[in-house]
Every structure is written in structure tokens, then in C-alpha cells.
Design an enzyme around this catalytic site. Sequence first.
Site, PDB file in Angstrom:
ATOM      1  N   GLY A   1       0.825  -1.205   0.000  1.00 46.74           N
ATOM      2  CA  GLY A   1       0.000   0.000   0.000  1.00 46.74           C
ATOM      3  C   GLY A   1       0.854   1.247   0.000  1.00 46.74           C
ATOM      4  N   GLY A   2       2.053   1.148   0.593  1.00 47.75           N
ATOM      5  CA  GLY A   2       3.017   2.229   0.524  1.00 47.75           C
ATOM      6  C   GLY A   2       2.591   3.507   1.221  1.00 47.75           C
TER       7      GLY A   2
ATOM      8  N   LYS B   1      -6.860  12.145   3.652  1.00 47.59           N
ATOM      9  CA  LYS B   1      -8.219  12.462   3.190  1.00 47.59           C
ATOM     10  C   LYS B   1      -9.254  12.082   4.239  1.00 47.59           C
ATOM     11  CE  LYS B   1      -5.948  13.691  -0.298  1.00 47.59           C
ATOM     12  NZ  LYS B   1      -4.512  13.941  -0.054  1.00 47.59           N
TER      13      LYS B   1
ATOM     14  N   GLY C   1       5.897  25.378   2.558  1.00 50.41           N
ATOM     15  CA  GLY C   1       5.616  24.764   1.269  1.00 50.41           C
ATOM     16  C   GLY C   1       4.162  24.935   0.891  1.00 50.41           C
TER      17      GLY C   1
ATOM     18  N   GLY D   1       2.665  23.890  -1.995  1.00 51.13           N
ATOM     19  CA  GLY D   1       2.128  22.972  -2.989  1.00 51.13           C
ATOM     20  C   GLY D   1       0.892  22.283  -2.442  1.00 51.13           C
TER      21      GLY D   1
ATOM     22  N   GLY E   1       8.227  19.130  -0.941  1.00 52.42           N
ATOM     23  CA  GLY E   1       8.402  18.167  -2.020  1.00 52.42           C
ATOM     24  C   GLY E   1       8.891  16.813  -1.531  1.00 52.42           C
TER      25      GLY E   1
ATOM     26  N   HIS F   1     -29.670  19.965 -13.038  1.00 48.93           N
ATOM     27  CA  HIS F   1     -29.913  21.208 -12.287  1.00 48.93           C
ATOM     28  C   HIS F   1     -30.752  20.891 -11.053  1.00 48.93           C
ATOM     29  CE1 HIS F   1     -30.964  25.415 -11.514  1.00 48.93           C
ATOM     30  NE2 HIS F   1     -32.214  25.000 -11.332  1.00 48.93           N
TER      31      HIS F   1
END
Length: 506
Positions: free
Chosen positions: A40-41, A52, A184, A186, A305, A483
Site C-alpha cells: 500500500g506504501g 483524506k 511549502g 504545494g 516536495g 440542475h
Amino acid sequence: MSGNSTDVIVIGGGTGGYSTALRAAHLGLGVTLVERDLVGGTCLHRGCVPSKAMLHAAELVDGVAEARERWGVKATLDSVDWSALVATRDDIVSRNHKGVEGQLSAAGVTVVRGTATLAGPRTVRVDVPGAGGTELWTARRGLVLATGSRPRTLPGLEPTGEHLVTSDDALFAPGLPRSVLVLGGGAIGVEYASFHRSMGAEVTLVEAAERLLPLEDADVSRQLTRALKKRGITVLTGARLLDAHLTGAPPADAHRSGAGQTGAGQTGAGQTGAGAPGGGVAARVQPARGDAMLITAERLLVAVGRVPVTDGLNLAAAGLTTDERGHVPPADWATLETAVPGVYVVGDLLPPPSLGLAHASFAEGLVVAETLAGLAPRPVDYAAVPRVTYSSPQTASVGLSEAAAKDAGHEVAVNMLPLTATAKGMVHGQGGMVKVVAEPGPDGRVLGVHLVGPHVSEMISESQLAVAWDASPADIAQHIHPHPTLSEAVGETFLTLAGRGLHQHA
């Protein structure tokens, strides 16, 4: 030393590695997957999935404040039970982990727990912990490198796991800090800044580039920055860290990120297990203008990063080298085979245009497995891989930004529509936008789509198809969007570019 052979050896059990293993096994190949930690890493255990899960909890906290302040629902937040939140997160991760292990077992993949070292182009030495000894494995068809990446650290800023953390350990640090400095801007840094603000922390977000999410469209950056500031996050762009050090308990009058500001989800309620017990970090930051600032916080999160992991792999034994950033470049991007025949690479080891994203790794794994099985899969279309930031608000993009399209020599037509131009956008009340970059005219190609707003991660797939299939605004405009939904903002944007705008006119 025992000797074994199989059709395919995969080193690394993250998203790229296990997807390669599963697809190859489903195609009838014998597969051995070597993983020194957990299948799964990073994505499953330290990144995508647990983060999440935590961001969903943050969304629920924000919802309490919205219910009270906007909708007249007299709700209050008593506290955040950190241990209960962590238990739910870990249960989600555990169930996903067991699912992956079960799929590998059912497919007949041999999983070897140990550390792999290359002994030749298709030969791998595996050191098995405990009394397992050393195993030697040879791949008859191919060797796949999928060892992933780790967070980039800065000199003199070694993670402590509590007051100074990276994205790999931020979710597992003790308790909820009252103040956070995120280094950072990002996707990872923005997500963690958003999470901690929802959970009541004072947050400063520092980015060296001139804008947040510097690889995204400039309008995405502007919209996101405006929204984060409105939530009470202090955003410093064009700023650089001069130095930082661990401290004792921060003084009460020290500058803290976002001090005195109130944003969504900030209730002032106590938090069970909140606050790092004593100590913190003091950092000197040079903003784009003015004098250097001293910022103190209970936690410094370094999100500057990630770097490829090849330590100890002994790439030279297989005749492989890395580029200047540590990536293992393929000789053939269509198959992801390296310059050494029979050796392939997937996931975070790949340099750009690969994106270092889990969903791109899945696609790369499929390509490599099918190539090894003698099929002729379509190469990964990196230009059509969606990019998502799961902050509040979210961002989601696919294809070229306006600037990148112009730099590539395209003549462009651009249309933007605020989400609040739709009824559902008004209901959510979070602002946001749809921006489409296309070639001129109703039949020009769609080059890029950029979204900011609630739940836009669930809206980007339609636009992915538009970009990947070289669709035109006229093609999309003929399809009816329901809609009231947020997605009708996408439809309206394309209608306008096709010359058929209903509520918006070019």
C-alpha cells in the site's frame, strides 16, 4: 542462500508496485512482490488515504460552524476527541490494507517481506528480517522498480515527530497543535494548512514561489489564496525560510500564525489531547517585502516536495543510473522500460512528465504489466491526468493552464464562471470557479479545465475525458448537466464557448 525464479519481480508495494503485480498476475504471469514495510506504501499508510480521512473530519468541523453561522442551526462544537478521530482514520487505513493484501493473495502474487538489493539486471537479493535469511530471486520476463519517494527535508531541520514534522509523520504527531507553520505551498502544504485551520489552529503558510500551487493555473492560485485568507490562514508567498530552531514553550505574546483571526470551523472549543506539551519552533522568515519576521508555532510542518527512494538498491548492479534529481528515467515512455532491457520503472521514481500521483502510478502499473504480458497497451497520457488539492476549498485541474497553452504556441479562448453564478454554488456559499482554456471557436480543442470550490475533486473526470479525447466546447455543450448541481457550472462554461450561453454570454 535460497534461489528462486518467477516471471516478474516487483520491488516496492505502493500504488505503482501493487497495481503492476495485480495486473500481471491477472494476465497469468508469476509475480513476486518485495516490500520491506507494508503493501500500500506511502499513499495508503501515510499519505493519500489517512490525510483524506482527516480532511473529511475537518469538513465536518467546518460544517458545524456553517450550520450555526449561516443556516441558523444552533450547533456548537464541544471538543475534538483526537483519540477517536485517530481510531477512525486507522480503521479506514487498516481495512484498505487488508483489502490490498487479500487481492494480492487471491491473484496468486507471492509477497516477500524484506529489503531488496539488485544483484544484476533481473536478479534481486532479498534480506528477510528475523531468521528468514537471504533469498535470491531471478525474473524471467522483467524487473519492475517501484520504490517510491520520501519527504524532502532541509539542512538543519531534521524531523522530531512532534514539533518538527514532514507530511509522512504530521498526521501521527501527538495531539492537535494550537499553532502551525507550514513550509511549502504545494498541494500537500495547502492540504495540511487547511486541515489544521479547521481544527482550530492558527496557521501560517509560507511558499517560496510567487503564488500557491505554482504549477497550477494562476487563477486557481488567486482563488485559493483568497479563500484561505478568508478562513484566517496567513499566506506568505515569495517568502523564504532563513532559519528555524526548537524552543521551549512559546511566549504568550509571540507572533503566531493567524493570531486573532477567526475562520470557518473555529469555535474556541476545547480539544481532547490538543496541543503539543511545551515547546515549539521559532522561525525567521523573509517575506517578499519588508523585514524578516519571527514566527513561533507549536509545530513546523515541512512540505517542500519529495525525493525518489533508491538508497541501498544498488542500481549500478543492473546497469542503471539516476538523473540529477535521483529519478530513474525510462528509455521508452510508451512502455516505461529503462535503458536496461527487461527493467521497468513506475511511480515516484519516474521523472516528469510523470506526476508523482497515486492515480498516475496505477495507470503506469497497468502499462508495464500488460507490456510484460506481451500486449500493446496505450501509453499513459500525462497531459490528461487530473491534479487535485483536497483543501477547503478544493482545486482540480486537467490539461494546460492558460499560460502553458500560450507558451506552447496555442491561440486560446478562455472562459471563467464563478460557482456562485449557479443556484447550487450559492447554496454551498464557498465561492469558487470554473475556468476552461480552449482553442478559439465552438469546434476548437479543449486544452485545459481548472476548478476551485467544494467537492470539485468529484467533478474533474468529465473534463479529463474532454481533454483526453480532444473534445471541443460544442461537443460538451450538447450534453445536459443536471440542475441544480455544481457540475452545471462546467456545462454553462462550455455552452458559452460554443456560442450557446444561456445565463452567461461571451
